[in-house]
Design a protein around this motif. Structure first.
Motif: not given
Length: 203
Positions: A21-24, A41-42, A75-76
């Motif tokens: 999972l992309a995360v910010d 954000q995901l 993921l960052f």
């Protein structure tokens, strides 16, 4: 691109496919003690982004459960800050993690351009705008430009990871990268504990 905004938590029927999972995060500034967390954000890398805006505290049980799930790799890009913000405001340890900026620095040693905009342009031939980076993320109503900007910070991380992993494997640095990713939550905890400007490994 599909962007969905949620208030204070993910919906009860929210599910992800896959194990990454992309995360910010967006905050009011870069001081973790002063500047509150405003938005997370995901994305699962499928062209959709889910944004959680905090306007009524940080309970967010479904979001917390997802970010704390050790079966899901988060993921960052420059994970050090985001991981610290998540721990500071949501109270959870975010593991396991992957950081595209660290991966880039380990393998793209021919350049000093490791920003997300640079990686997207160089590795994916994608142009993203950083115009809204310094906008007011604490506003009650976020603009369409802010939402698109926030989404762009997570939409490409899966594709970047794939390209960077190929390069890391080619250069024999996958194990070194993984060791750095494993340490990253501890580096974030050091930032929160007051060692943000001190390199404890220095002489």
């Amino acid at each position: 691109m599909t962007v969905t905004l949620h208030r204070n938590d993910l919906p009860a029927d929210f599910e992800i496919t896959g194990n990454s999972l992309a995360v910010d995060c967006e905050t009011m500034g870069l001081n973790l003690q002063r500047d509150r967390l405003c938005l997370i954000q995901l994305s699962t890398g499928d062209g959709t982004a889910h944004l959680v805006q905090f306007s009524d505290g940080y309970e967010a049980p479904r979001l917390k459960s997802l970010l704390a799930d050790t079966a899901v790799t988060k993921l960052f890009h420059f994970g050090r800050f985001d991981i610290a913000a998540i721990e500071r405001y949501l109270g959870i340890a975010c593991t396991p993690v992957y950081c595209t900026k660290i991966a880039s620095k380990l393998v793209r040693t021919f350049t000093d351009r490791h920003g997300l905009k640079d990686l997207c342009a160089d590795l994916l031939n994608v142009s993203i705008s950083k115009q809204q980076q310094s906008s007011d993320w604490g506003a009650e109503e976020l603009s369409e430009e802010q939402l698109r900007y926030a989404a762009s910070d997570v939409l490409y991380l899966h594709a970047l990871r794939a390209r960077l992993d190929d390069m890391l494997a080619r250069e024999g640095r996958l194990d070194l990268a993984q060791a750095c990713f494993d340490f990253l939550p501890h580096r974030a905890r050091l930032d929160l504990a007051g060692w943000d400007e001190v390199d404890i490994f220095a002489h």
